[in-house]
Design an enzyme around this catalytic site. Structure first.
Site, PDB file in Angstrom:
ATOM      1  N   CYS A 174     -15.712  -4.879  -1.166  1.00 58.08           N
ATOM      2  CA  CYS A 174     -14.899  -4.121  -2.114  1.00 58.08           C
ATOM      3  C   CYS A 174     -15.718  -3.084  -2.876  1.00 58.08           C
ATOM      4  O   CYS A 174     -16.838  -3.361  -3.283  1.00 58.08           O
ATOM      5  CB  CYS A 174     -14.296  -5.124  -3.091  1.00 58.08           C
ATOM      6  SG  CYS A 174     -13.627  -4.366  -4.539  1.00 58.08           S
TER       7      CYS A 174
HETATM    8  N1  LIG Z   1      -8.157  -7.544  -3.694  1.00 57.55           N
HETATM    9  C1  LIG Z   1      -8.566  -6.331  -3.950  1.00 57.55           C
HETATM   10  O1  LIG Z   1      -9.297  -6.067  -4.902  1.00 57.55           O
HETATM   11  C2  LIG Z   1      -8.153  -5.213  -3.078  1.00 57.55           C
HETATM   12  C3  LIG Z   1      -7.603  -5.451  -1.863  1.00 57.55           C
HETATM   13  N2  LIG Z   1      -7.265  -4.422  -1.044  1.00 57.55           N
HETATM   14  C4  LIG Z   1      -6.650  -4.726   0.241  1.00 57.55           C
HETATM   15  O2  LIG Z   1      -6.540  -3.565   1.025  1.00 57.55           O
HETATM   16  C5  LIG Z   1      -5.326  -3.549   1.763  1.00 57.55           C
HETATM   17  C6  LIG Z   1      -4.612  -2.253   1.509  1.00 57.55           C
HETATM   18  O3  LIG Z   1      -4.074  -2.324   0.198  1.00 57.55           O
HETATM   19  P1  LIG Z   1      -3.096  -1.239  -0.422  1.00 57.55           P
HETATM   20  O4  LIG Z   1      -3.819   0.060  -0.496  1.00 57.55           O
HETATM   21  O5  LIG Z   1      -2.492  -1.777  -1.639  1.00 57.55           O
HETATM   22  O6  LIG Z   1      -1.952  -1.203   0.676  1.00 57.55           O
HETATM   23  P2  LIG Z   1      -0.914  -0.107   1.012  1.00 57.55           P
HETATM   24  O7  LIG Z   1      -1.623   1.021   1.656  1.00 57.55           O
HETATM   25  O8  LIG Z   1       0.168  -0.790   1.739  1.00 57.55           O
HETATM   26  O9  LIG Z   1      -0.411   0.356  -0.415  1.00 57.55           O
HETATM   27  C7  LIG Z   1       0.553  -0.315  -1.125  1.00 57.55           C
HETATM   28  C8  LIG Z   1       1.585   0.649  -1.705  1.00 57.55           C
HETATM   29  O10 LIG Z   1       1.416   0.747  -3.116  1.00 57.55           O
HETATM   30  C9  LIG Z   1       1.188   2.125  -3.497  1.00 57.55           C
HETATM   31  N3  LIG Z   1       0.220   2.137  -4.614  1.00 57.55           N
HETATM   32  C10 LIG Z   1       0.359   2.726  -5.790  1.00 57.55           C
HETATM   33  N4  LIG Z   1      -0.678   2.529  -6.604  1.00 57.55           N
HETATM   34  C11 LIG Z   1      -1.519   1.799  -5.918  1.00 57.55           C
HETATM   35  C12 LIG Z   1      -2.793   1.273  -6.196  1.00 57.55           C
HETATM   36  N5  LIG Z   1      -3.451   1.463  -7.351  1.00 57.55           N
HETATM   37  N6  LIG Z   1      -3.390   0.593  -5.243  1.00 57.55           N
HETATM   38  C13 LIG Z   1      -2.774   0.386  -4.068  1.00 57.55           C
HETATM   39  N7  LIG Z   1      -1.588   0.843  -3.748  1.00 57.55           N
HETATM   40  C14 LIG Z   1      -0.942   1.548  -4.658  1.00 57.55           C
HETATM   41  C15 LIG Z   1       0.680   2.734  -2.214  1.00 57.55           C
HETATM   42  O11 LIG Z   1       0.933   4.126  -2.165  1.00 57.55           O
HETATM   43  P3  LIG Z   1      -0.285   5.157  -1.945  1.00 57.55           P
HETATM   44  O12 LIG Z   1      -1.149   4.604  -0.824  1.00 57.55           O
HETATM   45  O13 LIG Z   1       0.388   6.420  -1.608  1.00 57.55           O
HETATM   46  O14 LIG Z   1      -0.997   5.154  -3.267  1.00 57.55           O
HETATM   47  C16 LIG Z   1       1.497   2.037  -1.161  1.00 57.55           C
HETATM   48  O15 LIG Z   1       2.780   2.541  -1.049  1.00 57.55           O
HETATM   49  C17 LIG Z   1      -4.576  -4.814   1.353  1.00 57.55           C
HETATM   50  O16 LIG Z   1      -4.812  -5.806   2.302  1.00 57.55           O
HETATM   51  C18 LIG Z   1      -5.217  -5.198   0.030  1.00 57.55           C
HETATM   52  O17 LIG Z   1      -5.189  -6.595  -0.188  1.00 57.55           O
HETATM   53  C19 LIG Z   1      -7.457  -3.121  -1.403  1.00 57.55           C
HETATM   54  C20 LIG Z   1      -8.056  -2.813  -2.589  1.00 57.55           C
HETATM   55  C21 LIG Z   1      -8.389  -3.834  -3.561  1.00 57.55           C
HETATM   56  N1  LIG Z   2     -11.351  -3.863  -3.185  1.00 56.44           N
HETATM   57  C1  LIG Z   2     -11.194  -4.274  -1.931  1.00 56.44           C
HETATM   58  N2  LIG Z   2     -10.991  -5.592  -1.733  1.00 56.44           N
HETATM   59  C2  LIG Z   2     -10.799  -5.957  -0.472  1.00 56.44           C
HETATM   60  C3  LIG Z   2     -10.821  -5.073   0.598  1.00 56.44           C
HETATM   61  N3  LIG Z   2     -10.583  -5.752   1.718  1.00 56.44           N
HETATM   62  C4  LIG Z   2     -10.402  -7.026   1.342  1.00 56.44           C
HETATM   63  N4  LIG Z   2     -10.547  -7.157   0.029  1.00 56.44           N
HETATM   64  C5  LIG Z   2     -10.473  -8.371  -0.776  1.00 56.44           C
HETATM   65  O1  LIG Z   2     -11.672  -9.125  -0.605  1.00 56.44           O
HETATM   66  C6  LIG Z   2     -11.319 -10.490  -0.346  1.00 56.44           C
HETATM   67  C7  LIG Z   2     -12.432 -11.228   0.373  1.00 56.44           C
HETATM   68  O2  LIG Z   2     -13.569 -11.282  -0.469  1.00 56.44           O
HETATM   69  P1  LIG Z   2     -14.956 -11.971  -0.069  1.00 56.44           P
HETATM   70  O3  LIG Z   2     -15.787 -11.834  -1.281  1.00 56.44           O
HETATM   71  O4  LIG Z   2     -14.652 -13.389   0.280  1.00 56.44           O
HETATM   72  O5  LIG Z   2     -15.515 -11.223   1.098  1.00 56.44           O
HETATM   73  C8  LIG Z   2     -10.049 -10.340   0.452  1.00 56.44           C
HETATM   74  O6  LIG Z   2      -9.305 -11.535   0.529  1.00 56.44           O
HETATM   75  C9  LIG Z   2      -9.333  -9.242  -0.315  1.00 56.44           C
HETATM   76  O7  LIG Z   2      -8.650  -9.692  -1.437  1.00 56.44           O
HETATM   77  C10 LIG Z   2     -11.064  -3.716   0.334  1.00 56.44           C
HETATM   78  O8  LIG Z   2     -11.129  -2.864   1.237  1.00 56.44           O
HETATM   79  N5  LIG Z   2     -11.241  -3.368  -0.947  1.00 56.44           N
END
Ligand SMILES: NC(=O)C1=CN([C@@H]2O[C@H](COP(=O)(O)OP(=O)(O)OC[C@H]3O[C@@H](n4cnc5c(N)ncnc54)[C@H](OP(=O)(O)O)[C@@H]3O)[C@@H](O)[C@H]2O)C=CC1
Ligand SMILES: Nc1nc2c(ncn2[C@@H]2O[C@H](COP(=O)(O)O)[C@@H](O)[C@H]2O)c(=O)[nH]1
Length: 323
Positions: A174
């Site tokens: 991340c």
């Molecule tokens: N656990 C974590 O800390 C994180 C996990 N991830 C993982 O990455 C993958 C992609 O995630 P994600 O980008 O949400 O998926 P998506 O690309 O499906 O986005 C989700 C939707 O929410 C909108 N959106 C608005 N604000 C946000 C925001 N701040 N962050 C994300 N989306 C937003 C997006 O539009 P638009 O793309 O146009 O903004 C889109 O329509 C998932 O599996 C997620 O769990 C990603 C980042 C952090």
């Molecule tokens: N900010 C982001 N978080 C992400 C992304 N892809 C996955 N994840 C999150 O990390 C955990 C796994 O964490 P780990 O410390 O066990 O490796 C996963 O379950 C998601 O919630 C990303 O691209 N950006």
């Protein structure tokens, strides 16, 4: 507010009451099923695939299939059900995901578990999707995330989610905390503790697990289930490519919001990396279970929930002292 992370905490032992660690029960009921240990491999493309999902389900482990090959999800549910196994899938919140839910309903396909998986889960768009899924597929156990605050947990639970997933930015791949300045990176365990004060339903602690003992710490601070990415990505059975460098073996691991996953450099919040190769996942999961049995014995208990009652101390950044 007390702020700490996994490496800052030690749990305090109680008198042991079991003759052997093998007596300690690590099983956990989560939704409609009971699993061997409170561990779920992350729903990421380099951590889980169909074959591993089948093996995990056959062996009483929880899994959540990722959502990055959306067109294969219905076939996946049918395949799992044809083997008499539970189906556990992920969805997003874009318009086509509503069509996907409609299709499942039309085809009478009912996954036992559905996870709404977006980076920022405290959102009206997630709440809309919760309402929709609960209306269309009321019998599926619905997990929603990711969240990082008690307010979010309260609102998402009230919207109808059966469980929440906690962790914004603590993951190994991340870069959210660096690119946006937000999240629970560096204080994930304390954030989990805060969320647990509000939670009335099960929580999955997601991200930041670096050692097996972090599973027990997650349980202590309120997690019913612990999601693990990098620590499980390096196995023979996980999907990332195997790479050898100077005689050492590694596997690929990439963030779900990485350029590699997205195929474009837009809203990138994840990176690609290599993790050490670790052999067979069955051996690692067995070791996790044994370590957790030991944790239960140190807690002075017989079952997983006994860990939730132990005292703890904050030992800032010092648990590796003496190594
Ligand atoms: N656990 C974590 O800390 C994180 C996990 N991830 C993982 O990455 C993958 C992609 O995630 P994600 O980008 O949400 O998926 P998506 O690309 O499906 O986005 C989700 C939707 O929410 C909108 N959106 C608005 N604000 C946000 C925001 N701040 N962050 C994300 N989306 C937003 C997006 O539009 P638009 O793309 O146009 O903004 C889109 O329509 C998932 O599996 C997620 O769990 C990603 C980042 C952090
Ligand atoms: N900010 C982001 N978080 C992400 C992304 N892809 C996955 N994840 C999150 O990390 C955990 C796994 O964490 P780990 O410390 O066990 O490796 C996963 O379950 C998601 O919630 C990303 O691209 N950006």
């Amino acid at each position: 507010m007390e702020v700490f992370d996994y490496e800052d905490i030690q749990l305090i032992p109680n008198k042991n009451i079991i003759k052997s660690r093998s007596e300690a029960d690590t099983s956990v009921k989560f939704g409609p099923k009971t699993f061997k240990i409170p561990v779920v491999p992350a729903n990421m493309e380099t951590v889980i695939n169909d074959e591993l999902a089948v093996w995990l389900a056959q062996n009483d482990y929880f899994y959540i299939m990722h959502r990055f090959q959306p067109e294969k999800r219905e076939g996946f549910i049918k395949m799992m059900h044809s083997k008499d196994l539970y189906a556990s899938i992920s969805v997003g919140i874009k318009p086509e995901e509503y069509e996907f839910i409609d299709q499942l309903v039309a085809d009478n396909q009912k996954p036992e578990y559905i996870t709404i998986d977006v980076a920022h889960g405290h959102s009206d768009y997630v709440i809309q999707m919760i309402h929709y899924i609960k209306e269309q597929l009321p019998d599926s156990f619905l997990i929603a995330g990711n969240l990082g605050t008690p307010e979010a947990v309260r609102e998402i639970e009230n919207a109808g989610a059966d469980a929440t997933k906690i962790g914004i930015g603590p993951g190994k791949a991340c870069i959210t905390k660096l690119k946006t300045g937000f999240g629970t990176g560096g204080w994930q365990l304390a954030a989990l503790r805060l969320c647990s004060k509000a939670a009335r339903k099960p929580m999955i602690a997601d991200g930041g697990i670096r050692f097996n003992g972090d599973i027990a710490k997650s349980v202590r601070f309120g997690a019913s289930m612990v999601m693990i990415g990098s620590l499980l990505a390096g196995h023979e059975e996980t999907p990332g490519n195997l790479i050898s460098i100077d005689g050492k073996k590694y596997k690929q691991y990439w963030g779900s919001a990485s350029e590699r996953q997205k195929g474009a450099y837009r809203n990138v919040e994840g990176r690609q990396m290599l993790v050490p190769y670790r052999g067979h996942i069955a051996d690692t999961l067995t070791e996790m279970q044994q370590d957790l049995q030991s944790s239960i014995s140190y807690a002075g208990g017989r079952k997983l929930s006994d860990i939730t009652k132990v005292d703890y101390v904050i030992v800032k950044n010092s648990i590796m002292n003496g190594d």
